[in-house]
Motif scaffolding. Structure first.
Motif, short mmCIF file in Angstrom:
data_model
loop_
_atom_site.label_atom_id
_atom_site.label_comp_id
_atom_site.label_asym_id
_atom_site.label_seq_id
_atom_site.Cartn_x
_atom_site.Cartn_y
_atom_site.Cartn_z
N ASN B 80 54.06 21.10 4.46
CA ASN B 80 55.16 21.21 5.41
C ASN B 80 56.40 21.75 4.72
O ASN B 80 56.56 21.63 3.52
CB ASN B 80 55.45 19.88 6.08
CG ASN B 80 54.39 19.55 7.12
OD1 ASN B 80 53.69 18.56 7.02
ND2 ASN B 80 54.24 20.42 8.10
N PRO B 101 55.61 16.18 15.26
CA PRO B 101 54.23 16.36 14.79
C PRO B 101 53.28 15.29 15.33
O PRO B 101 52.12 15.58 15.61
CB PRO B 101 54.36 16.24 13.26
CG PRO B 101 55.78 16.50 12.98
CD PRO B 101 56.54 15.99 14.16
N ARG B 148 61.22 15.01 9.11
CA ARG B 148 60.27 15.67 10.02
C ARG B 148 59.14 16.33 9.24
O ARG B 148 57.98 16.30 9.65
CB ARG B 148 61.02 16.71 10.85
CG ARG B 148 60.22 17.29 11.97
CD ARG B 148 61.02 18.33 12.73
NE ARG B 148 61.30 19.50 11.90
CZ ARG B 148 61.85 20.62 12.36
NH1 ARG B 148 62.21 20.70 13.62
NH2 ARG B 148 62.08 21.64 11.56
N ALA B 149 59.51 16.90 8.09
CA ALA B 149 58.49 17.58 7.31
C ALA B 149 57.57 16.59 6.59
O ALA B 149 56.44 16.94 6.23
CB ALA B 149 59.14 18.52 6.30
N ASN B 152 54.09 14.02 8.61
CA ASN B 152 52.65 14.35 8.65
C ASN B 152 51.94 13.98 7.36
O ASN B 152 50.76 14.23 7.21
CB ASN B 152 52.47 15.86 8.88
CG ASN B 152 52.14 16.14 10.33
OD1 ASN B 152 51.86 15.23 11.09
ND2 ASN B 152 52.16 17.42 10.68
N ASP C 170 54.45 25.07 11.51
CA ASP C 170 54.33 24.38 10.23
C ASP C 170 54.03 22.90 10.44
O ASP C 170 53.30 22.28 9.67
CB ASP C 170 55.65 24.55 9.48
CG ASP C 170 55.60 23.98 8.08
OD1 ASP C 170 54.83 24.53 7.28
OD2 ASP C 170 56.30 23.00 7.80
N LEU C 171 54.62 22.33 11.51
CA LEU C 171 54.43 20.90 11.75
C LEU C 171 53.14 20.61 12.48
O LEU C 171 52.86 19.47 12.83
CB LEU C 171 55.62 20.36 12.55
CG LEU C 171 56.94 20.40 11.79
CD1 LEU C 171 58.11 20.18 12.71
CD2 LEU C 171 56.94 19.36 10.67
N GLY C 172 52.35 21.65 12.75
CA GLY C 172 51.02 21.42 13.29
C GLY C 172 50.78 21.90 14.70
O GLY C 172 49.70 21.72 15.24
N ALA C 173 51.80 22.53 15.33
CA ALA C 173 51.62 22.97 16.71
C ALA C 173 50.86 24.29 16.76
O ALA C 173 51.07 25.17 15.92
CB ALA C 173 52.97 23.12 17.39
#
Lengths: 283, 368, 264
Positions: B80, B101, B148-149, B152, C170-173
């Motif tokens: 990320n 996410p 946020r990064a 995940n 990048d966050l998975g979407a």
């Protein structure tokens, strides 16, 4: 900008506009080189007759008249719009001043034309007023001439010029005017030598947004103009629906399209391509 | 190399005629704080974007935990990014930005609440959960972007000049915080920056890049103390850089003949052949400046004579530009420590002596 | 911001502005006045509400035209908004083969005089043997609305950096999740103003509609046109006032609506 699903996103727009905008324009080009059909439509053979007809003096008069009216109306529009845009840009109540310009503009186009008929007509407001004041016995004929057409065109397209001028002047650094004054310029000189050269792009945009629709005007000369103030737009409609000469209508349309496109291309070249990237405010 | 966390093997990338990356190879170990350092346009950001999946290399390999990730889309990589401009979603609150996410994977609401509040706690933003990004300060936005990064739990966190939009003081503070976050969660950080101070202060290792090439990989000490090329020497900190010809080799001790200073001695474990033209560098803070020449003549010590051309006082230190007898200018930095036993103040136009140890002189490779 | 003194003294522009605003509003005020005129002819004879009564009780043709206008405006605006929004997303962030062409064909319809679009579509439809009617009006309206939606949405999109999209990926979407969860919510103010602009332009259009309409497909502007052309009934005055009020109310609610969206 990246490679990615751009074409997938864009294809509905591409298809729609190609089919319903570009294709019809190309058909106009084709038709302008054909022979008029029996009852409208077109026939073979290919010919340049339609273009020869445009060069004919009776049409030439309309071309010249259209250009004259369009230039005059654009000139007056810019003359009014410049100080308006300047005042609005310098005001602290910009939103209100903008709204005052835009609200009348939101009224239906035909209603706005009709309002002028109600004012200038033989039994209209102005004649009523003149009679009431005892200034006229008979009705004065204000409508159905070039002056009326020009007036109503200015009225209709004024906001088209005010809005781009306002947004350009609003971005102008007004301390430059103070600098010019500081260096000894009069107010008038400061505006002429410093403000105007810096807002050239806005003036050209305003010119473009006004001249082009006026050049192709149809409804205004139809409703407030007489037979002697006919413009190219009316000519096209007449050839299409009355004389049923589709090639000629197509040829005139093509001439208007070319004049418009060339004008825009010149301005884009002169102004840089920012117009293409700019927001367009119409309504 | 098998076993490394991030393997970048012979990666090249061009944009039209511009060579962004030229045969770059880097191995990064699990848990490292690794910096890519270089001037703008050196290819560091391109490399980061290749790891993230936003760009494709023209050739080369990128492995994450021994797995080839080049065929994977950005959303499929366990990497990320913290973006330079934060790239927070303006339409979502701080909480929802961090939850983004998790929402994609249709996680259960209680789980989302718990995880998001954990990560907001990590970046000390638990009190701002309901604010919009536009209501936050630059430093706070940065922290949201980090939370946020991280939510995940990526295997690698990429940071693209994350502090460049902050002012100098805040940058210092955020740097310390980044370091402590790194210590807490222990995953690999790849940190892109053009600021050598940032890179030196937080990194485990640094790769210095220029014109698409990696010039040197090493710890901050190695890079600063023993720059491999003249570019690295000039780019990291301030330095004095000159040329000379190798005249004498005595074990590890070398003597150079220079046009400006006569003979200069230095130590080098892998000396070039006698007669080779070389570049050498010495850091300004390694030079001792004084009115007398007490140290003169000791072996392993270089001594020069000169005149103070320009003293620049900046509080905790003074930087002197010394015009030496040979006509060259040498930069010297003198720290103002109250225990210093110096004699009278050194002033403009004073005649002074400079001395520096052979151990502080390094040969550098001449490259661009 | 405080204005320097010499500007305050410069009242020429203020005067021009004030006169211009009067010039812009005066015809509309005259219409309002005349809508309350008792007499059928132009001259003022006394106050009356009869034309308003007639407008709402005895003008079925007019209301049918209004219905047609509403159908065309809403449907064409909806289609133009969907197509134009997608086009703007593609053009703003991606490079593809026909990008320059799309930019040109979304620009041209806005600068070409309306009559050219009307005439060329008329020729096109009759060439293809398509019967003129509400459908052809709908097609024409989508065509001239689309560029406006496209540009308004594009203007909104231009405020956002591509890194927003990259962050989402990048966050998975996935691409679709990004469109749905990031691009559309962000662009909503632009999409809404595009849609409302399209509705307004469509309701407003006379020239293009005039050429591509057919029997039974009279829109409100066409109705107004024939009323002006073939004997004005003062009902038109009353209608004008109602329409002016309508636009003002619409504009007002639109402003609040847009502000709400922007604040969210």
């Amino acid at each position: 900008m990246r490679r990615g699903p751009g074409l997938a996103y864009a294809s509905p727009s591409l298809l729609w506009l190609t089919f319903f905008f570009i294709a019809p324009l190309l058909i106009i080009v084709l038709y302008s080189f054909l022979t008029p059909g029996q009852r409208g439509g077109v026939d073979l053979p290919f010919t340049l007759n339609a273009y020869r007809a445009i060069a004919n003096p009776s049409f030439g008069k309309v071309v010249v008249g259209t250009i004259a009216v369009a230039l005059a109306a654009t000139f007056f529009t810019l003359l009014i719009a410049l100080p308006c845009g300047y005042y609005m840009a310098r005001s602290s109540k910009q939103t209100l001043l903008l709204l005052l310009v835009i609200i009348p503009f939101w009224t239906n186009f035909l209603i706005r034309i009709y309002a002028w008929i109600a004012i200038l007509g033989n039994e209209g407001f102005l004649n009523d007023l003149l009679r009431w004041l005892g200034l006229a016995e008979e009705s004065v004929r204000f409508l159905y001439n070039r002056a009326a057409v020009t007036l109503v065109l200015v009225y209709t397209y004024l906001p088209y010029a005010i809005l781009p001028l306002f947004s350009t002047i609003d971005k102008f650094d007004f301390s430059l005017l103070e600098a010019a004054r500081d260096l000894g310029a009069t107010k008038f000189m400061a505006i002429r030598k410093v403000l105007l050269p810096n807002i050239r792009a806005g003036i050209f945009t305003a010119f473009l947004f006004t001249f082009i629709p006026i050049f192709g005007a149809y409804a205004v000369p139809l409703l407030v103009g007489g037979t002697n103030s006919y413009m190219l737009g009316n000519l096209i409609a007449d050839e299409l629906t009355k004389s049923r000469n589709w090639p000629l209508a197509s040829a005139i349309s093509l001439v208007i399209t070319l004049v418009t496109t060339i004008g825009v291309m010149l301005l884009l070249r002169f102004n840089g391509t920012h117009i293409l990237e700019k927001k367009h405010e119409k309504a | 190399m098998i076993g490394s966390n991030v393997h970048i093997g012979n990666v090249s990338k061009t944009f039209g005629d511009f060579v962004a990356l030229d045969d770059v190879s880097i191995q990064i170990q699990k848990g490292e704080f690794f910096s890519l350092l270089g001037p703008s346009g050196c290819g560091k950001t391109t490399l980061l974007r290749i790891i993230a999946g936003f760009e494709e290399p023209a050739s080369g390999a990128v492995l994450l935990d021994d797995r080839d990730v080049l065929p994977l889309l950005p959303n499929q990589r366990s990497v990320n990014t913290v973006f330079q401009n934060y790239a927070l979603f303006p339409h979502l609150s701080v909480f929802e930005n961090v939850a983004f996410p998790l929402r994609l994977h249709k996680q259960k609401e209680p789980l989302i609440r718990a995880r998001v509040s954990d990560y907001l706690q990590l970046v000390e933003l638990q009190d701002h959960a309901n604010k919009k990004p536009s209501q936050l300060s630059g430093g706070q936005k940065q922290r949201v972007a980090i939370a946020r990064a991280l939510i995940n739990e990526p295997s690698v966190l990429l940071l693209d000049e994350p502090l460049s939009a902050l002012d100098a003081k805040l940058r210092q503070h955020m740097l310390i915080e980044l370091d402590s976050i790194h210590d807490k969660i222990g995953i690999t950080f790849i940190y892109v920056t053009h600021d050598q101070q940032e890179a030196l202060s937080v990194s485990d290792r640094i790769a210095v890049m220029n014109k698409g090439m990696v010039l040197q990989i090493g710890t901050p000490q190695e890079i600063y103390e023993a720059p491999a090329t003249d570019f690295v020497a000039k780019f990291i900190g301030e330095t004095n850089l000159f040329e000379g010809i190798v005249r004498k080799i005595d074990g590890e001790l070398l003597e150079l003949e220079t046009a400006e200073f006569g003979t200069i001695c230095l130590t080098d474990s892998t000396p070039p052949a006698i007669g080779t033209r070389v570049s050498w560098t010495v850091r300004p803070e390694k030079l001792r400046i004084s009115h007398d020449s007490a140290a003169n003549g000791r072996s392993g010590l270089n001594t020069l004579q000169g005149r103070v051309d320009e003293p620049i006082y900046s509080g905790f230190q003074t930087k002197f530009y010394i015009k030496t007898a040979g006509g060259a200018t040498m930069k010297v930095i003198k720290q103002h420590a109250d225990w210093s036993d110096e004699g009278p103040e050194i002033a403009w136009k004073d005649e002074v002596y400079l001395s520096f140890s052979a151990k502080d002189v390094f040969l550098v490779e001449r490259k661009q | 911001m405080k204005k320097p003194d010499f500007i305050k003294a410069f009242s020429f522009s203020r005067t021009v502005y004030a006169v211009t605003i009067m010039f812009l509003f005066m015809p509309l005020l005259v219409l309002v006045l005349y809508s309350f005129n008792e007499s059928r002819s132009g001259s003022w004879t006394g106050f009356s509400l009869r034309w308003y009564v007639k407008l709402f009780t005895d003008s079925s043709d007019l209301w049918r035209a209004f219905g047609n206008s509403a159908i065309v405006a809403l449907s064409s605006a909806l289609v133009a908004t969907v197509i134009g929004t997608l086009g703007a997303v593609g053009v703003n962030w991606y490079r593809f083969r026909l990008r320059g062409y799309l930019r040109t064909i979304t620009f041209l319809p806005m600068i070409l005089p309306e009559i050219i679009i009307g005439v060329s579509l008329l020729v096109f439809f009759s060439g293809l043997g398509i019967r003129l009617g509400l459908f052809t009006v709908f097609v024409a309206h989508v065509s001239f609305n689309l560029p406006f939606v496209f540009l308004l949405v594009l203007a909104r999109l231009e405020e956002f950096d591509f890194s927003i999209i990259e962050a989402s990926r990048d966050l998975g979407a996935t691409e679709l999740q990004t469109l749905w969860r990031v691009i559309l919510p962000l662009t909503m103010p632009g999409i809404m103003s595009g849609f409302l602009t399209a509705v307004t332009l469509s309701l407003e259009d006379f020239v293009i509609t005039f050429f591509v309409t057919g029997p039974g497909a009279t829109t409100l502007p066409l109705y107004v046109y024939s009323a002006i052309r073939f004997g004005v009934s003062p009902v038109i005055n009353a209608l004008s006032v109602v329409m002016i009020l309508g636009t003002v109310v619409l504009a007002w609610s639109m402003r609040r609506f847009l502000k709400n969206i922007a604040a969210k």
